[in-house]
Scaffold this motif. Structure first.
Motif, PDB file in Angstrom:
ATOM      1  N   GLY A 165       4.747 -17.484   8.693  1.00 22.09           N
ATOM      2  CA  GLY A 165       4.165 -17.613   7.365  1.00 22.09           C
ATOM      3  C   GLY A 165       3.629 -19.015   7.102  1.00 22.09           C
ATOM      4  O   GLY A 165       2.559 -19.176   6.500  1.00 22.09           O
ATOM      5  N   ILE A 166       4.350 -20.037   7.555  1.00 24.62           N
ATOM      6  CA  ILE A 166       3.883 -21.410   7.371  1.00 24.62           C
ATOM      7  C   ILE A 166       2.624 -21.659   8.190  1.00 24.62           C
ATOM      8  O   ILE A 166       1.639 -22.248   7.695  1.00 24.62           O
ATOM      9  N   PHE A 167       2.623 -21.202   9.446  1.00 21.02           N
ATOM     10  CA  PHE A 167       1.444 -21.371  10.293  1.00 21.02           C
ATOM     11  C   PHE A 167       0.242 -20.596   9.760  1.00 21.02           C
ATOM     12  O   PHE A 167      -0.902 -20.957  10.035  1.00 21.02           O
ATOM     13  N   GLY A 168       0.473 -19.519   9.030  1.00 21.09           N
ATOM     14  CA  GLY A 168      -0.624 -18.772   8.437  1.00 21.09           C
ATOM     15  C   GLY A 168      -1.088 -19.354   7.111  1.00 21.09           C
ATOM     16  O   GLY A 168      -2.260 -19.210   6.738  1.00 21.09           O
ATOM     17  N   LEU A 169      -0.185 -20.013   6.397  1.00 20.85           N
ATOM     18  CA  LEU A 169      -0.525 -20.571   5.095  1.00 20.85           C
ATOM     19  C   LEU A 169      -1.290 -21.885   5.211  1.00 20.85           C
ATOM     20  O   LEU A 169      -2.178 -22.168   4.388  1.00 20.85           O
ATOM     21  N   VAL A 170      -0.974 -22.684   6.221  1.00 17.52           N
ATOM     22  CA  VAL A 170      -1.627 -23.990   6.370  1.00 17.52           C
ATOM     23  C   VAL A 170      -3.127 -23.854   6.634  1.00 17.52           C
ATOM     24  O   VAL A 170      -3.941 -24.495   5.941  1.00 17.52           O
ATOM     25  N   THR A 200      -5.259 -21.358   6.061  1.00 17.35           N
ATOM     26  CA  THR A 200      -5.975 -20.743   4.944  1.00 17.35           C
ATOM     27  C   THR A 200      -6.137 -21.726   3.782  1.00 17.35           C
ATOM     28  O   THR A 200      -7.192 -21.781   3.133  1.00 17.35           O
ATOM     29  N   SER A 201      -5.098 -22.532   3.519  1.00 17.47           N
ATOM     30  CA  SER A 201      -5.199 -23.533   2.451  1.00 17.47           C
ATOM     31  C   SER A 201      -6.208 -24.617   2.818  1.00 17.47           C
ATOM     32  O   SER A 201      -7.028 -25.029   1.974  1.00 17.47           O
ATOM     33  N   TRP A 202      -6.164 -25.069   4.067  1.00 14.62           N
ATOM     34  CA  TRP A 202      -7.091 -26.112   4.516  1.00 14.62           C
ATOM     35  C   TRP A 202      -8.531 -25.594   4.497  1.00 14.62           C
ATOM     36  O   TRP A 202      -9.445 -26.279   4.056  1.00 14.62           O
ATOM     37  N   TYR A 203      -8.729 -24.364   4.965  1.00 15.76           N
ATOM     38  CA  TYR A 203     -10.056 -23.766   4.986  1.00 15.76           C
ATOM     39  C   TYR A 203     -10.593 -23.601   3.561  1.00 15.76           C
ATOM     40  O   TYR A 203     -11.769 -23.892   3.287  1.00 15.76           O
ATOM     41  N   THR A 204      -9.762 -23.147   2.653  1.00 14.32           N
ATOM     42  CA  THR A 204     -10.186 -22.983   1.266  1.00 14.32           C
ATOM     43  C   THR A 204     -10.532 -24.323   0.635  1.00 14.32           C
ATOM     44  O   THR A 204     -11.501 -24.435  -0.143  1.00 14.32           O
ATOM     45  N   ARG A 205      -9.771 -25.346   0.967  1.00 23.79           N
ATOM     46  CA  ARG A 205     -10.061 -26.684   0.434  1.00 23.79           C
ATOM     47  C   ARG A 205     -11.421 -27.171   0.915  1.00 23.79           C
ATOM     48  O   ARG A 205     -12.189 -27.766   0.130  1.00 23.79           O
ATOM     49  N   GLU A 206     -11.748 -26.949   2.171  1.00 24.19           N
ATOM     50  CA  GLU A 206     -13.052 -27.361   2.688  1.00 24.19           C
ATOM     51  C   GLU A 206     -14.184 -26.601   2.010  1.00 24.19           C
ATOM     52  O   GLU A 206     -15.241 -27.177   1.693  1.00 24.19           O
ATOM     53  N   VAL A 255      -9.799 -14.920   3.959  1.00 27.44           N
ATOM     54  CA  VAL A 255      -8.945 -15.981   3.408  1.00 27.44           C
ATOM     55  C   VAL A 255      -7.870 -15.383   2.507  1.00 27.44           C
ATOM     56  O   VAL A 255      -6.683 -15.733   2.602  1.00 27.44           O
ATOM     57  N   TYR A 256      -8.276 -14.449   1.642  1.00 28.45           N
ATOM     58  CA  TYR A 256      -7.295 -13.814   0.759  1.00 28.45           C
ATOM     59  C   TYR A 256      -6.296 -12.969   1.563  1.00 28.45           C
ATOM     60  O   TYR A 256      -5.101 -12.925   1.237  1.00 28.45           O
ATOM     61  N   THR A 257      -6.789 -12.308   2.604  1.00 28.76           N
ATOM     62  CA  THR A 257      -5.885 -11.544   3.468  1.00 28.76           C
ATOM     63  C   THR A 257      -4.875 -12.453   4.146  1.00 28.76           C
ATOM     64  O   THR A 257      -3.692 -12.115   4.280  1.00 28.76           O
ATOM     65  N   GLY A 258      -5.332 -13.644   4.566  1.00 27.60           N
ATOM     66  CA  GLY A 258      -4.420 -14.604   5.182  1.00 27.60           C
ATOM     67  C   GLY A 258      -3.366 -15.103   4.223  1.00 27.60           C
ATOM     68  O   GLY A 258      -2.189 -15.244   4.591  1.00 27.60           O
ATOM     69  N   PHE A 259      -3.750 -15.364   2.973  1.00 25.70           N
ATOM     70  CA  PHE A 259      -2.779 -15.810   1.966  1.00 25.70           C
ATOM     71  C   PHE A 259      -1.724 -14.732   1.710  1.00 25.70           C
ATOM     72  O   PHE A 259      -0.514 -15.009   1.690  1.00 25.70           O
ATOM     73  N   ILE A 260      -2.166 -13.497   1.512  1.00 26.22           N
ATOM     74  CA  ILE A 260      -1.223 -12.411   1.221  1.00 26.22           C
ATOM     75  C   ILE A 260      -0.301 -12.152   2.404  1.00 26.22           C
ATOM     76  O   ILE A 260       0.914 -11.952   2.241  1.00 26.22           O
ATOM     77  N   ALA A 280       0.619 -14.288   4.745  1.00 28.40           N
ATOM     78  CA  ALA A 280       1.578 -15.394   4.850  1.00 28.40           C
ATOM     79  C   ALA A 280       2.696 -15.248   3.825  1.00 28.40           C
ATOM     80  O   ALA A 280       3.865 -15.518   4.119  1.00 28.40           O
ATOM     81  N   GLY A 281       2.348 -14.798   2.621  1.00 33.24           N
ATOM     82  CA  GLY A 281       3.386 -14.565   1.616  1.00 33.24           C
ATOM     83  C   GLY A 281       4.351 -13.467   2.018  1.00 33.24           C
ATOM     84  O   GLY A 281       5.572 -13.600   1.838  1.00 33.24           O
ATOM     85  N   PHE A 282       3.831 -12.368   2.572  1.00 31.87           N
ATOM     86  CA  PHE A 282       4.701 -11.289   3.044  1.00 31.87           C
ATOM     87  C   PHE A 282       5.646 -11.778   4.136  1.00 31.87           C
ATOM     88  O   PHE A 282       6.842 -11.453   4.134  1.00 31.87           O
ATOM     89  N   LEU A 283       5.130 -12.563   5.073  1.00 26.78           N
ATOM     90  CA  LEU A 283       5.970 -13.054   6.164  1.00 26.78           C
ATOM     91  C   LEU A 283       7.042 -14.015   5.655  1.00 26.78           C
ATOM     92  O   LEU A 283       8.192 -13.975   6.123  1.00 26.78           O
ATOM     93  N   LEU A 284       6.688 -14.871   4.721  1.00 29.59           N
ATOM     94  CA  LEU A 284       7.678 -15.798   4.173  1.00 29.59           C
ATOM     95  C   LEU A 284       8.786 -15.053   3.427  1.00 29.59           C
ATOM     96  O   LEU A 284       9.975 -15.365   3.591  1.00 29.59           O
ATOM     97  N   ILE A 285       8.406 -14.070   2.618  1.00 30.73           N
ATOM     98  CA  ILE A 285       9.416 -13.299   1.883  1.00 30.73           C
ATOM     99  C   ILE A 285      10.323 -12.537   2.845  1.00 30.73           C
ATOM    100  O   ILE A 285      11.549 -12.519   2.682  1.00 30.73           O
ATOM    101  N   ALA A 286       9.733 -11.917   3.862  1.00 30.80           N
ATOM    102  CA  ALA A 286      10.538 -11.181   4.845  1.00 30.80           C
ATOM    103  C   ALA A 286      11.489 -12.107   5.591  1.00 30.80           C
ATOM    104  O   ALA A 286      12.665 -11.772   5.812  1.00 30.80           O
TER     105      ALA A 286
END
Length: 219
Positions: free
Chosen positions: A129-134, A136-142, A164-169, A171-177
């Motif tokens: 989840g962390i590797f997926g969140l980083v 997507t956040s960096w790409y969105t910032r650019e 990008v939205y699929t990556g965010f969602i 990553a959230g699922f993986l972190l919660i799991a």
């Protein structure tokens, strides 16, 4: 029973996270630029992903170009490629490990072994989840920084795409799991440490009688 149901729910979330993670890695619509122009019949939608760039025409034509050169790509795309692939690998490992460690399965051996496997799978999900969140956040910032830059022409500006939205969602699922799996194992181990199993001791009278019986045998 409740813990097993919670683990099964976390496993379902992890499956959605894995599939979404793989889809986000492969989809070409990380950023989208829609150029309608003066005539909607000749509208063009340009999409850029981690591995290819695609162009869709309103007439039905669709063409994609692969990004063969890695060194020519920006740093954030190179980092997104690496971290998203690592996220997919770690989440796949987490699925395999938690399948063995879940309470509703008959694999993994005794309870301690299953708890350790379940905890290891949860750690894999959290890292994935962390590797997926980083990225997507960096790409969105650019994308946002380029969109707000006044020196960049309007035709070169993009907006975040569905990947990008699929990556965010995902990553959230993986972190919660991962948190659910780790917390379920931790609570069980903590309960066993606070409330150790009771040891059955023989009554003092019975011990004395046994001791007396053994002494008589020796006499």
């Amino acid at each position: 029973m409740a813990s097993a149901s919670l683990q099964f729910f976390a496993f379902i979330l992890a499956l959605f996270g894995v599939f979404g993670d793989i889809a986000a890695t492969l989809l070409p619509n990380w950023k989208v630029n829609a150029d309608v122009g003066s005539n909607i019949i000749t509208a063009i939608t340009q999409m850029q992903g981690l591995w290819m760039d695609c162009t869709w025409y309103s007439t039905g034509m669709f063409s994609c170009t692969l990004k063969y050169s890695i060194l020519s790509l920006p740093v954030y795309i190179q980092a997104a490629r690496t971290t998203m692939v690592l996220s997919c690998i770690l989440s796949a490992f987490g699925i395999c490990i938690t399948t063995v460690g879940m309470k509703c399965t008959k694999l993994g051996g005794d309870t301690d072994s299953k708890n350790h496997a379940c905890f290891a799978g949860g750690v894999c999900f959290i890292l994935a989840g962390i590797f997926g969140l980083v990225p997507t956040s960096w790409y969105t910032r650019e994308i946002i920084s380029n969109f707000l830059d006044q020196t960049i022409p309007e035709s070169s500006k993009h907006e975040p795409g569905g990947a990008v939205y699929t990556g965010f969602i995902s990553a959230g699922f993986l972190l919660i799991a991962g948190v659910i799996f780790c917390s379920s194992c931790f609570k069980r181990q903590q309960g066993e440490w606070i409330y150790p199993p009771k040891q059955h001791h023989l009554p003092s009278t019975e011990q004395e009688s046994n001791a007396g019986y053994s002494l008589k045998d020796y006499v």
